[in-house]
Design a protein around this motif. Structure first.
Motif, mmCIF file in Angstrom:
data_model
loop_
_atom_site.group_PDB
_atom_site.id
_atom_site.type_symbol
_atom_site.label_atom_id
_atom_site.label_comp_id
_atom_site.label_asym_id
_atom_site.label_seq_id
_atom_site.Cartn_x
_atom_site.Cartn_y
_atom_site.Cartn_z
ATOM 1 N N GLY A 62 -10.629 2.284 -8.276
ATOM 2 C CA GLY A 62 -9.767 2.983 -9.212
ATOM 3 C C GLY A 62 -9.627 4.469 -8.970
ATOM 4 N N LYS A 63 -10.348 5.029 -8.003
ATOM 5 C CA LYS A 63 -10.251 6.458 -7.693
ATOM 6 C C LYS A 63 -8.811 6.839 -7.379
ATOM 7 C CE LYS A 63 -11.376 10.591 -5.931
ATOM 8 N NZ LYS A 63 -11.845 11.706 -6.765
ATOM 9 N N MET A 64 -8.315 7.937 -8.002
ATOM 10 C CA MET A 64 -6.951 8.368 -7.754
ATOM 11 C C MET A 64 -6.855 9.029 -6.378
ATOM 12 S SD MET A 64 -3.867 8.479 -8.517
ATOM 13 C CE MET A 64 -4.221 7.506 -9.969
ATOM 14 N N LEU A 65 -5.954 8.532 -5.547
ATOM 15 C CA LEU A 65 -5.751 9.025 -4.188
ATOM 16 C C LEU A 65 -4.342 9.577 -4.066
ATOM 17 C CD1 LEU A 65 -7.255 5.894 -2.374
ATOM 18 C CD2 LEU A 65 -8.462 7.971 -3.069
ATOM 19 N N TYR A 66 -4.179 10.577 -3.231
ATOM 20 C CA TYR A 66 -2.890 11.226 -3.038
ATOM 21 C C TYR A 66 -2.370 10.904 -1.639
ATOM 22 C CZ TYR A 66 -3.916 13.770 -7.305
ATOM 23 O OH TYR A 66 -4.206 14.073 -8.611
ATOM 24 N N LEU A 67 -1.121 10.471 -1.581
ATOM 25 C CA LEU A 67 -0.504 10.080 -0.318
ATOM 26 C C LEU A 67 0.473 11.145 0.152
ATOM 27 C CD1 LEU A 67 0.239 6.316 -1.068
ATOM 28 C CD2 LEU A 67 -1.776 7.311 0.010
ATOM 29 N N ARG A 68 0.506 11.330 1.464
ATOM 30 C CA ARG A 68 1.436 12.281 2.084
ATOM 31 C C ARG A 68 2.259 11.556 3.134
ATOM 32 N NH1 ARG A 68 -2.534 17.522 3.110
ATOM 33 N NH2 ARG A 68 -2.814 18.084 0.922
ATOM 34 N N PRO A 69 3.386 12.118 3.552
ATOM 35 C CA PRO A 69 4.236 11.440 4.537
ATOM 36 C C PRO A 69 3.489 11.045 5.807
ATOM 37 C CG PRO A 69 5.424 13.277 3.562
ATOM 38 C CD PRO A 69 4.015 13.368 3.043
ATOM 39 N N GLU A 70 2.538 11.877 6.227
ATOM 40 C CA GLU A 70 1.828 11.573 7.472
ATOM 41 C C GLU A 70 0.870 10.386 7.332
ATOM 42 O OE1 GLU A 70 -0.163 15.378 5.759
ATOM 43 O OE2 GLU A 70 1.827 14.467 5.883
ATOM 44 N N HIS A 71 0.646 9.921 6.095
ATOM 45 C CA HIS A 71 -0.223 8.758 5.893
ATOM 46 C C HIS A 71 0.511 7.443 6.103
ATOM 47 C CE1 HIS A 71 -2.677 11.502 2.995
ATOM 48 N NE2 HIS A 71 -3.136 11.589 4.231
ATOM 49 N N ALA A 72 1.837 7.463 6.187
ATOM 50 C CA ALA A 72 2.636 6.231 6.235
ATOM 51 C C ALA A 72 2.165 5.315 7.365
ATOM 52 C CB ALA A 72 4.113 6.571 6.414
ATOM 53 N N GLY A 73 1.871 4.077 7.033
ATOM 54 C CA GLY A 73 1.491 3.073 8.017
ATOM 55 C C GLY A 73 0.073 3.195 8.545
ATOM 56 N N GLN A 74 -0.706 4.161 8.043
ATOM 57 C CA GLN A 74 -2.060 4.354 8.561
ATOM 58 C C GLN A 74 -3.068 3.458 7.848
ATOM 59 O OE1 GLN A 74 -3.642 8.230 9.067
ATOM 60 N NE2 GLN A 74 -1.683 9.180 9.552
ATOM 61 N N ARG A 75 -4.240 3.347 8.464
ATOM 62 C CA ARG A 75 -5.382 2.717 7.816
ATOM 63 C C ARG A 75 -6.370 3.827 7.468
ATOM 64 N NH1 ARG A 75 -7.002 -2.940 10.624
ATOM 65 N NH2 ARG A 75 -7.628 -1.711 12.418
ATOM 66 N N GLY A 76 -6.966 3.710 6.280
ATOM 67 C CA GLY A 76 -7.873 4.757 5.834
ATOM 68 C C GLY A 76 -8.997 4.199 4.990
ATOM 69 N N LYS A 77 -9.826 5.109 4.478
ATOM 70 C CA LYS A 77 -10.934 4.729 3.609
ATOM 71 C C LYS A 77 -10.902 5.565 2.343
ATOM 72 C CE LYS A 77 -14.331 3.143 7.043
ATOM 73 N NZ LYS A 77 -15.658 3.384 7.633
ATOM 74 N N CYS A 78 -11.329 4.952 1.244
ATOM 75 C CA CYS A 78 -11.462 5.679 -0.015
ATOM 76 C C CYS A 78 -12.727 6.528 0.038
ATOM 77 C CB CYS A 78 -11.525 4.703 -1.185
ATOM 78 S SG CYS A 78 -11.917 5.479 -2.774
ATOM 79 N N VAL A 79 -12.608 7.784 -0.346
ATOM 80 C CA VAL A 79 -13.752 8.688 -0.279
ATOM 81 C C VAL A 79 -14.849 8.288 -1.257
ATOM 82 C CG1 VAL A 79 -12.849 10.304 -1.990
ATOM 83 C CG2 VAL A 79 -14.422 11.131 -0.242
ATOM 84 N N GLN A 80 -14.485 7.596 -2.349
ATOM 85 C CA GLN A 80 -15.471 7.276 -3.375
ATOM 86 C C GLN A 80 -16.243 5.999 -3.068
ATOM 87 O OE1 GLN A 80 -14.965 8.232 -7.634
ATOM 88 N NE2 GLN A 80 -14.794 6.037 -7.977
ATOM 89 N N CYS A 81 -15.531 4.915 -2.746
ATOM 90 C CA CYS A 81 -16.222 3.638 -2.549
ATOM 91 C C CYS A 81 -16.296 3.201 -1.097
ATOM 92 C CB CYS A 81 -15.538 2.534 -3.369
ATOM 93 S SG CYS A 81 -13.884 2.090 -2.772
ATOM 94 N N GLY A 82 -15.577 3.897 -0.193
ATOM 95 C CA GLY A 82 -15.606 3.533 1.212
ATOM 96 C C GLY A 82 -14.762 2.324 1.552
ATOM 97 N N GLY A 83 -13.991 1.818 0.577
ATOM 98 C CA GLY A 83 -13.153 0.658 0.821
ATOM 99 C C GLY A 83 -12.116 0.922 1.894
ATOM 100 N N ARG A 84 -11.874 -0.080 2.775
ATOM 101 C CA ARG A 84 -10.905 0.067 3.863
ATOM 102 C C ARG A 84 -9.505 -0.253 3.350
ATOM 103 N NH1 ARG A 84 -14.434 -2.602 8.762
ATOM 104 N NH2 ARG A 84 -15.317 -3.873 7.105
ATOM 105 N N LEU A 85 -8.594 0.637 3.617
ATOM 106 C CA LEU A 85 -7.277 0.575 3.013
ATOM 107 C C LEU A 85 -6.174 0.579 4.067
ATOM 108 C CD1 LEU A 85 -7.911 3.300 0.276
ATOM 109 C CD2 LEU A 85 -8.154 0.832 0.005
ATOM 110 N N MET A 86 -5.097 -0.157 3.800
ATOM 111 C CA MET A 86 -3.885 -0.130 4.610
ATOM 112 C C MET A 86 -2.797 0.526 3.771
ATOM 113 S SD MET A 86 -2.033 -0.811 7.281
ATOM 114 C CE MET A 86 -2.799 -2.078 8.284
ATOM 115 N N ILE A 87 -2.189 1.579 4.306
ATOM 116 C CA ILE A 87 -1.158 2.323 3.590
ATOM 117 C C ILE A 87 0.209 1.827 4.052
ATOM 118 C CG2 ILE A 87 -0.283 4.632 3.034
ATOM 119 C CD1 ILE A 87 -3.100 5.622 4.124
ATOM 120 N N ALA A 88 1.056 1.464 3.103
ATOM 121 C CA ALA A 88 2.385 0.944 3.448
ATOM 122 C C ALA A 88 3.220 2.031 4.118
ATOM 123 C CB ALA A 88 3.088 0.431 2.201
ATOM 124 N N ARG A 89 4.142 1.607 4.980
ATOM 125 C CA ARG A 89 4.979 2.578 5.696
ATOM 126 C C ARG A 89 5.893 3.338 4.747
ATOM 127 N NH1 ARG A 89 4.533 2.253 11.042
ATOM 128 N NH2 ARG A 89 3.615 0.368 11.955
#
Length: 810
Positions: free
Chosen positions: A328-355
């Protein structure tokens, strides 16, 4: 007399004892065939030496029969007790797919280090089973890998809560039967307080469980000495080597969790085994690398399953912000994140960001064979064929963990410096302006922090301020997390949050005493504000003045429900189409019980459990009962709760409702775990908050299907926040901003993940909170919308109701 029944048929021909699995000082362990059920079972019989004491057989039978009733999905069940040729025995469930100890050994006898992820397969269930035993008044005292068994489906069971425990319980009843100085347990796993002969409780089992975790991860117990005596001395005097030093691929966080559970002082360990397991699994999620255990050996031609990432939850983004689907941690997305894979800083969950930046997906590894991937098995496609850690983007941190080019880093540094200078100028003007900041000042500061003058936003505090919040102990983690998130982003960066853990009574006393050392008060009872009004009026000599609370908001709530076994629910519906507290009491009072409703049933009387009416949750039930029995949802009067008829009905409910059977801060949880989880034969239903019911639905359905009945009139369990009057405008303003923040969707979703409904009615239970307790059941078992909650009666009526109950309770 021989207590080895091998080759005998016992219990009137029911059990055919086929072979002896083992023998020890406690007794014989025999493999038998149950002719009635057509299945293999285990028979345990004490040795002749144990039976020489004539009192032993009686206590053995008494303890055994109690343990038959001790049902838990993760405890190997005792199925039957009896005697054969005057020798007592009991029969246990046979779990035949090996132990955790077996899993730690390779085919050639070598040691296999388990992966940290494999802890998920057995640790939570075993921890819950231990806590269940502790609440029942039993300590296992011999938790170790050999006593954690697996069935053919991979389910873990806590074993050896059998012959040795019965014998120990029997012996402890007779001091003459207890050997002086005897140490219970296995030296490699026994807790230091047991070795030293000191009083001990369930935390001794937690210590043994932590050693078990340590051993399966490293391949050896941490404090083993050359002899059993040396090992026990080590348990009392030596510290285990940190896990991450033995295995560098294990995170220091996981190492720290296990180290805490291995503390020599029980009070320094976790409060329960489940809390320890939760901390372990939370640390596992952020373990830097995790070498998976493999059963393939050199030269083997076996094809091992491939690890593949699958989407398990998604969250929708709005205005460039999105809640992590995992925490549930609030995350902020930027244009350069489009299509990337990342991790949540709070729980370490692996995330896929939509294009298109419109959603993020939570990815977790699953095992899939090549043929499954080729066939496109649902849930295994479209994400990736490995779990490699190519998740460079860390969402939720400064610059989101992106590796910037040199010119990008330089530009960012220059812009940051300019922002700091501008902010300093603005803050200097603020500090020299006793009337507070102007709108232009706030707009300028907000724009430097990424704000927008084109949208409505809470005004920033005039200067750096400290806020102090009074919080109940049980709610402290949630509000602390909210405060941490608030301070990290936007205008919250100019606020420092402090917390004091106090109960409602202490908070009310401080408000009545005009204590101005805090600005916010969090309460977890709907009656807290009413009680404050009563105390404030008394302190003011009976005047009608209001207490100094400038704002009150419901942050989250949980309605009261009755959890009923499905067959009981449908049976009750035949007689009571609208099942409510009044109808439940009517059914409980009928001496004919279920036979008056279902003539063919053998369910006995109608048994409904409820927390004690003098507990926080019980007071909700008390008020709902008064409203339901008087048929007054919104206009309850003193005369309604003082009538003879109501007193009699209230006394009947108090007498007939089944209590949790144990004292504690959370009687609703104790009621479900202690009584309801024993199965339908022990309780037909239980009145608890919805959040507690959601937590245990999956475990309850292991026995049978259940239904939730939403009770009305509604008096909810709540999380409320109150802003207390302050003369300092900056503190007052900052407190208001924080309250506003708690009602924003990102903070509301954190409560949803805990099974609480959002206080902000504009926040959906399902939007952006995939994987919450509500998500899978919404619209089927759980309604998204509820009837309006009732308006609480005057404080004087509630006070009179509590007084009436207190008199009856004497």
């Amino acid at each position: 007399m021989n207590t080895d029944f091998t080759g005998h048929t016992i219990a009137g021909g029911r059990y055919e004892v086929r072979e002896r699995l083992g023998s020890g000082s406690m007794g014989h362990i025999l493999l038998a065939y149950d002719r009635n059920l057509g299945t293999t079972v285990v028979v345990k019989v004490p040795t002749l030496a144990r039976l020489e004491n004539p009192e032993f057989a009686r206590r053995f039978a008494q303890e055994s029969r109690f343990l038959v009733r001790l049902k838990h999905p993760q405890i190997v069940s005792i199925l039957d007790v009896g005697e054969h040729e005057n020798i007592p025995f009991f029969v246990m469930q046979y779990i035949g797919a090996g132990s955790l100890e077996d899993r730690a050994r390779s085919g050639d006898g070598g040691v296999v280090r388990a992966s940290t992820r494999s802890l998920r397969e057995w640790l939570p269930g075993v921890a819950q089973a231990l806590d269940f035993m502790h609440r029942e008044g039993y300590i296992h005292r011999d938790v170790k890998p050999g006593n954690i068994l697996f069935d053919e489906h991979g389910n873990a069971f806590l074993s050896d809560f059998g012959l040795s425990k019965v014998i120990l319980a029997a012996e402890e009843g007779e001091s003459s039967m207890t050997a002086a100085g005897a140490v219970v347990g296995t030296p490699n796993y026994v807790a230091p307080e047991i070795v030293l002969g000191r009083p001990y409780d369930g935390r001794a089992d937690q210590y043994s469980l932590a050693i078990t975790v340590y051993e399966v991860l490293t391949g050896s117990p941490p404090l083993e000495g050359p002899t059993a005596s040396a090992t026990m001395v080590n348990q009392t005097s030596k510290q285990a080597r940190p896990l991450h030093e033995v295995r560098p691929d294990i995170s220091p966080r996981l190492s720290s969790v296990v180290h805490k559970a291995l503390s020599k002082q029980p009070e320094n360990r976790y409060r329960s085994c489940a809390e320890f397991a939760d901390a372990v699994l939370a640390a596992v999620d952020v373990t830097p690398t995790d070498t998976s255990r493999s059963s393939a050996h050199p030269g083997s031609t076996a094809v091992m399953p491939r690890k593949r990432l699958a989407v398990v939850a998604t969250s929708k983004a709005a205005n460039g912000r999105v809640g992590c689907p995992s925490c549930g941690k609030m995350l902020y997305l930027r244009p350069e994140h489009a299509g990337q894979r990342g991790k949540c800083v709070q729980c370490g969950g692996r995330l896929m960001i939509a294009r298109d930046l419109q959603q993020i997906s939570l990815l977790r590894p699953v095992e899939a064979s090549e043929s499954q991937i080729a066939r496109g098995v649902p849930g295994l496609s479209g994400v990736g064929n490995s779990t490699s850690d190519d998740f460079d983007t860390i969402l939720g941190q400064d610059v989101f963990g992106l590796r910037l080019a040199r010119w990008q880093a330089t530009s960012l540094a220059v812009l940051t410096l300019v922002g700091i200078v501008v902010a300093a100028v603005v803050l200097t003007r603020i500090l020299h302006n006793p009337e507070g900041p102007s709108r232009a000042d706030i707009a300028a500061l907000a724009s430097r922090e990424g704000g927008s003058s084109g949208r409505s936003a809470p005004a920033a505090p005039a200067r750096t301020v400290e806020l102090t919040m009074l919080v109940p102990e049980k709610s402290f983690p949630a509000y602390r997390n909210a405060g941490t998130g608030f301070m990290q982003e936007g205008i919250g960066q100019s606020v420092r949050m402090n917390y004091e853990q106090v109960d409602a009574r202490a908070a009310i006393d401080r408000i009545v005493a005009n204590d101005e050392a805090f600005e916010l008060w969090c309460a977890d009872s709907p009656f807290a504000l009413q009680e404050l009004k009563t105390e404030w009026s008394l302190s003011a000599g009976g005047s009608s003045s209001e207490p100094p609370v400038t704002r009150s908001e419901v942050v989250a709530f949980s309605p009261m429900v009755c959890v009923l076994w499905s067959d009981r629910y449908w049976a009750l519906r035949k007689k009571y189409p609208d099942i409510q507290l009044a109808s439940l009491l009517d059914a409980m009072r009928d001496p004919s019980g279920w036979s008056a409703i279902v003539p063919t049933s053998d369910w006995g009387t109608v048994k409904i459990g409820a927390p004690p009416l003098d507990s926080d949750i019980g007071q909700n039930i008390l008020l709902m009962l008064a409203m339901s029995l008087s048929d007054k949802a919104d206009d309850l009067q003193k005369s309604d709760v003082t009538s003879t008829a109501f007193r009699k009905q209230l006394g009947d409910f108090e007498r007939l409702a089944i209590p949790p059977g144990t004292a504690g801060d959370d009687p609703a949880t104790a009621l479900i775990e202690r009584v309801m989880l024993r199965g339908p034969e022990y309780l037909d239903g239980a009145i608890v908050p919805e959040s507690v019911a959601l937590k245990y639905l999956d475990r309850l359905t292991q026995f049978d299907a259940v239904r939730l009945v939403y009770l009305s009139p509604r008096v909810d369990m709540v999380q409320q926040i109150h802003a207390v009057r302050q003369d300092d405008p900056s503190r007052r303003q900052a407190a208001s901003v924080f309250v506003d923040t708690l009602l924003t969707p990102e903070f509301q979703r954190a409560w949803i993940y805990q099974g609480m409904r959002p206080g902000n009615p504009s926040v959906s239970l399902t939007d952006g909170v995939a994987g919450s307790p509500f998500a899978e059941r919404m619209g089927v078992e759980i309604p998204e919308s509820l009837m309006p909650s009732t308006v609480l009666p005057d404080a004087a009526v509630i006070e009179e109701l509590l007084r009436v109950h207190a008199i009856l309770d004497r």
